[in-house]
Every structure is written in structure tokens, then in C-alpha cells.
Design a protein around this motif. Structure first.
Motif, mmCIF file in Angstrom:
data_model
loop_
_atom_site.group_PDB
_atom_site.id
_atom_site.type_symbol
_atom_site.label_atom_id
_atom_site.label_comp_id
_atom_site.label_asym_id
_atom_site.label_seq_id
_atom_site.Cartn_x
_atom_site.Cartn_y
_atom_site.Cartn_z
ATOM 1 N N PHE A 100 0.603 -1.119 -0.348
ATOM 2 C CA PHE A 100 -0.196 -0.084 -0.146
ATOM 3 C C PHE A 100 0.755 1.071 -0.482
ATOM 4 O O PHE A 100 0.338 2.477 -0.339
ATOM 5 C CB PHE A 100 -0.864 -0.268 1.056
ATOM 6 N N LEU A 101 1.995 0.846 0.258
ATOM 7 C CA LEU A 101 2.737 2.511 -0.004
ATOM 8 C C LEU A 101 4.625 2.168 -0.280
ATOM 9 O O LEU A 101 4.810 0.879 -0.258
ATOM 10 C CB LEU A 101 3.010 2.339 1.943
ATOM 11 N N LYS A 102 4.876 3.283 -1.509
ATOM 12 C CA LYS A 102 6.319 3.304 -1.913
ATOM 13 C C LYS A 102 6.989 4.749 -1.330
ATOM 14 O O LYS A 102 6.200 6.065 -1.304
ATOM 15 C CB LYS A 102 6.019 3.092 -3.512
ATOM 16 N N ASP A 103 7.517 4.408 -0.407
ATOM 17 C CA ASP A 103 8.544 5.417 -0.097
ATOM 18 C C ASP A 103 7.927 6.152 0.664
ATOM 19 O O ASP A 103 7.967 7.182 1.297
ATOM 20 C CB ASP A 103 9.305 5.838 -1.214
ATOM 21 N N ASP A 104 7.328 5.428 2.034
ATOM 22 C CA ASP A 104 6.221 6.227 2.949
ATOM 23 C C ASP A 104 4.868 6.444 2.074
ATOM 24 O O ASP A 104 3.835 7.853 2.417
ATOM 25 C CB ASP A 104 7.073 6.420 3.603
ATOM 26 N N GLN A 105 5.193 6.579 1.107
ATOM 27 C CA GLN A 105 3.845 8.186 0.438
ATOM 28 C C GLN A 105 2.998 6.589 -0.300
ATOM 29 O O GLN A 105 3.548 5.596 -1.004
ATOM 30 C CB GLN A 105 4.286 8.657 -1.294
ATOM 31 N N PRO A 106 1.743 7.230 -0.037
ATOM 32 C CA PRO A 106 0.690 5.698 -0.480
ATOM 33 C C PRO A 106 -0.037 5.615 -1.709
ATOM 34 O O PRO A 106 0.103 6.415 -2.968
ATOM 35 C CB PRO A 106 -0.939 6.880 -0.100
ATOM 36 N N GLU A 114 -2.137 4.428 -5.394
ATOM 37 C CA GLU A 114 -2.922 4.608 -5.822
ATOM 38 C C GLU A 114 -4.085 3.357 -5.339
ATOM 39 O O GLU A 114 -5.414 4.029 -4.831
ATOM 40 C CB GLU A 114 -2.734 3.994 -7.621
ATOM 41 N N VAL A 115 -4.233 2.527 -4.683
ATOM 42 C CA VAL A 115 -4.974 1.831 -4.009
ATOM 43 C C VAL A 115 -5.142 1.827 -2.466
ATOM 44 O O VAL A 115 -6.206 2.653 -2.898
ATOM 45 C CB VAL A 115 -4.773 0.016 -4.674
ATOM 46 N N LEU A 116 -4.289 2.995 -2.174
ATOM 47 C CA LEU A 116 -4.630 3.127 -0.888
ATOM 48 C C LEU A 116 -5.155 4.566 -0.771
ATOM 49 O O LEU A 116 -5.733 4.934 -0.310
ATOM 50 C CB LEU A 116 -3.079 3.198 -0.293
ATOM 51 N N GLU A 117 -4.349 5.602 -1.983
ATOM 52 C CA GLU A 117 -5.117 6.835 -2.203
ATOM 53 C C GLU A 117 -6.811 7.225 -2.220
ATOM 54 O O GLU A 117 -7.925 7.219 -2.025
ATOM 55 C CB GLU A 117 -4.373 7.158 -3.189
ATOM 56 N N ASN A 118 -6.678 5.934 -3.229
ATOM 57 C CA ASN A 118 -8.325 5.826 -3.611
ATOM 58 C C ASN A 118 -9.374 5.199 -2.762
ATOM 59 O O ASN A 118 -10.631 5.994 -2.747
ATOM 60 C CB ASN A 118 -8.238 4.552 -4.689
ATOM 61 N N LEU A 119 -8.852 4.293 -1.572
ATOM 62 C CA LEU A 119 -9.178 3.670 -0.606
ATOM 63 C C LEU A 119 -9.570 4.750 0.621
ATOM 64 O O LEU A 119 -10.697 4.671 1.108
ATOM 65 C CB LEU A 119 -8.886 2.865 -0.595
ATOM 66 N N GLN A 120 -8.360 5.675 0.806
ATOM 67 C CA GLN A 120 -8.378 7.161 1.749
ATOM 68 C C GLN A 120 -9.632 7.283 1.112
ATOM 69 O O GLN A 120 -10.408 8.033 2.179
ATOM 70 C CB GLN A 120 -7.090 7.558 1.891
ATOM 71 N N GLN A 121 -10.133 7.803 -0.098
ATOM 72 C CA GLN A 121 -10.737 8.762 -0.806
ATOM 73 C C GLN A 121 -12.738 8.353 -0.118
ATOM 74 O O GLN A 121 -12.970 9.881 -0.293
ATOM 75 C CB GLN A 121 -10.273 9.415 -2.017
ATOM 76 N N LYS A 122 -12.409 7.578 -0.889
ATOM 77 C CA LYS A 122 -13.658 6.974 -0.791
ATOM 78 C C LYS A 122 -14.053 5.436 0.600
ATOM 79 O O LYS A 122 -14.544 4.422 -0.473
ATOM 80 C CB LYS A 122 -14.784 6.729 -1.884
ATOM 81 N N PRO A 123 -14.048 5.123 1.623
ATOM 82 C CA PRO A 123 -13.652 4.168 1.941
ATOM 83 C C PRO A 123 -14.427 2.951 2.310
ATOM 84 O O PRO A 123 -14.529 1.756 2.689
ATOM 85 C CB PRO A 123 -12.838 4.627 3.939
ATOM 86 N N ASP A 124 -15.783 4.281 1.957
ATOM 87 C CA ASP A 124 -17.570 2.866 1.544
ATOM 88 C C ASP A 124 -16.948 2.807 0.037
ATOM 89 O O ASP A 124 -18.383 2.364 0.320
ATOM 90 C CB ASP A 124 -18.487 4.169 2.582
ATOM 91 N N SER A 125 -16.637 2.991 -0.269
ATOM 92 C CA SER A 125 -16.466 2.705 -1.941
ATOM 93 C C SER A 125 -16.224 1.037 -2.062
ATOM 94 O O SER A 125 -14.680 0.327 -1.766
ATOM 95 C CB SER A 125 -15.727 2.832 -3.076
ATOM 96 N N GLU A 126 -17.502 -0.148 -2.163
ATOM 97 C CA GLU A 126 -16.880 -1.398 -2.319
ATOM 98 C C GLU A 126 -15.995 -1.876 -3.463
ATOM 99 O O GLU A 126 -14.909 -2.511 -3.423
ATOM 100 C CB GLU A 126 -18.293 -2.136 -3.073
#
Length: 140
Positions: free
Chosen positions: A46-52, A54-66
């Protein structure tokens, strides 16, 4: 007890991650409950060089998104498929999450810890009205 499927393990871990993100916690907050070996395993997913990633960024933006939850599950599933020995870390994470849920569940019952008492009821105690009237005078 039947063995838990890899899909169920992954779903449990992503569900816990999603819960943390909904509570405005970071990925680092999510990993605080796990051993360093387990964290070292999941961080690169989920992280690369301590940066999220894309998969984590997307989940952070809309955690309710199935769909976004499924993408996170797919990232873990792909890694497990390529590295079957990593399933042990997934199992460890899932077990810790289940233990944490049990602790939270038992804490929510309003448990009271009594130490060094001679007369302690170790079972459930319920009474209506005044507890002293229900049980009478208690000798000291």
C-alpha cells in the motif's frame, strides 16, 4: 473449527483498514496493532517510499466504496497468489483483528475489575430497584 479461506482473511483485514480510514486514521495508525514483521509485509502493498500507492489513495478518498475495497483486496490477493508463504502474515493480522474486536466487545459491556475482595460474584449480576433491598444487608 474449519480453516478460514484466504478470501475471508483478506476481507477481514481490508474491512479493518477501511474502518480505520473512516475514522480519519492513517495507514500507520492501522499498522500499530500488528507485529513489525507483519507490518513489513503489508506496507509495500500500500505504500511506496512512505507515500500511498494508488490503491490506498483511492480507498482513503472513498473508504465506503465497494469497488475501492475490492481493489485493496485484489492487491493483497495477488501478492498472496505470488507469495503463498506470506499467508502466515495475513493470518496473523486477521487473528489480531479478531482479538481486538473481542476486547472491544467485552469492554463495551461495562465490565468492572474487582481486585482483592473476599466476596465476589463471578457470574452475571442483575437486580431491579435498590440493590441493597434485593440482597439485604451485606456483612462487612
Amino acid at each position: 473449527m474449519e480453516p478460514i479461506t484466504t478470501t475471508a482473511l483478506i476481507s477481514g483485514v481490508v474491512g479493518y483498514l477501511t474502518k480505520n480510514l473512516k475514522e480519519n486514521k492513517t495507514f500507520t495508525d492501522f499498522t500499530k496493532d500488528f507485529t513489525s514483521a507483519t507490518v513489513n509485509w503489508i506496507r509495500p502493498l500500500f505504500l511506496k517510499d512512505d507515500q500511498p500507492k494508488e490503491v490506498l489513495e483511492n480507498l482513503q478518498q472513498k473508504p465506503d466504496s465497494e469497488a475501492r475495497q475490492k481493489a485493496a483486496e485484489a492487491a493483497i490477493a495477488t501478492h498472496i497468489e505470488d507469495n503463498p508463504t506470506a499467508r502466515q502474515w495475513l493470518e496473523e493480522m486477521y487473528a489480531e483483528i479478531q482479538q481486538k474486536k473481542q476486547r472491544e466487545k467485552s469492554d463495551s459491556k461495562g465490565s468492572i475489575l474487582i481486585i482483592d475482595s473476599e466476596r465476589v460474584n463471578t457470574g452475571d449480576l442483575s437486580a431491579t430497584g435498590d440493590i441493597n433491598q434485593s440482597f439485604g444487608d451485606v456483612p462487612k
